[in-house]
Design a protein around this motif. Structure first.
Motif, mmCIF file in Angstrom:
data_model
loop_
_atom_site.group_PDB
_atom_site.id
_atom_site.type_symbol
_atom_site.label_atom_id
_atom_site.label_comp_id
_atom_site.label_asym_id
_atom_site.label_seq_id
_atom_site.Cartn_x
_atom_site.Cartn_y
_atom_site.Cartn_z
ATOM 1 N N UNK A 1 0.879 -1.278 -0.153
ATOM 2 C CA UNK A 1 -0.076 0.121 0.017
ATOM 3 C C UNK A 1 0.876 1.231 -0.053
ATOM 4 N N UNK A 2 -0.004 2.606 -0.241
ATOM 5 C CA UNK A 2 1.098 3.610 -0.266
ATOM 6 C C UNK A 2 1.540 3.933 1.210
ATOM 7 N N UNK A 3 2.961 4.467 1.062
ATOM 8 C CA UNK A 3 3.324 4.429 2.184
ATOM 9 C C UNK A 3 3.740 6.163 2.707
ATOM 10 N N UNK A 4 3.620 6.528 3.957
ATOM 11 C CA UNK A 4 3.367 7.615 4.697
ATOM 12 C C UNK A 4 5.042 8.248 4.815
ATOM 13 N N UNK A 5 5.971 7.259 4.544
ATOM 14 C CA UNK A 5 7.392 7.629 4.553
ATOM 15 C C UNK A 5 8.206 7.184 3.379
ATOM 16 N N UNK A 6 9.400 8.033 2.945
ATOM 17 C CA UNK A 6 10.200 7.782 1.755
ATOM 18 C C UNK A 6 11.027 6.715 2.099
ATOM 19 N N UNK A 7 11.122 6.252 3.689
ATOM 20 C CA UNK A 7 12.299 5.454 3.930
ATOM 21 C C UNK A 7 11.575 4.051 3.393
ATOM 22 N N UNK A 8 12.419 3.283 2.647
ATOM 23 C CA UNK A 8 12.137 1.966 2.395
ATOM 24 C C UNK A 8 12.834 0.918 2.676
ATOM 25 N N UNK A 9 12.592 -0.602 2.690
ATOM 26 C CA UNK A 9 13.362 -1.753 2.972
ATOM 27 C C UNK A 9 14.197 -1.786 1.644
#
Length: 77
Positions: A67-75
């Motif tokens: 789903x759409x994430x609230x953060x730009x930080x990704x795995x």
């Protein structure tokens, strides 16, 4: 280290003693290496689950969440 800073060691719980007994019965370690293998087998998945929970909490979403994430930080990976 001063005794004021040292925590009093508590007695193992009944559950802890039962788990330790099961580990010893199942693995029957004869050497230090045998015991290390047993501990890795038992505690490895626990630590992995803890680390997974920590990264999920840090990022704010669980693994495979598309789903759409609230953060730009990704795995990564």
């Amino acid at each position: 280290m001063s005794t004021a800073l040292m925590k009093k060691r508590r007695n193992p719980s009944e559950k802890g003693q039962a788990i330790a007994k099961l580990i010893m019965e199942q693995y029957q370690p004869k050497t230090q290496e045998d015991m290390q293998i047993a501990l890795k087998d038992v505690f490895g998945p626990i630590f992995e689950a803890m680390l997974q929970g920590e990264i999920d909490n840090h990022l704010g979403y669980s693994s495979n969440d598309h789903s759409k994430k609230e953060t730009s930080n990704r795995r990564n990976g």
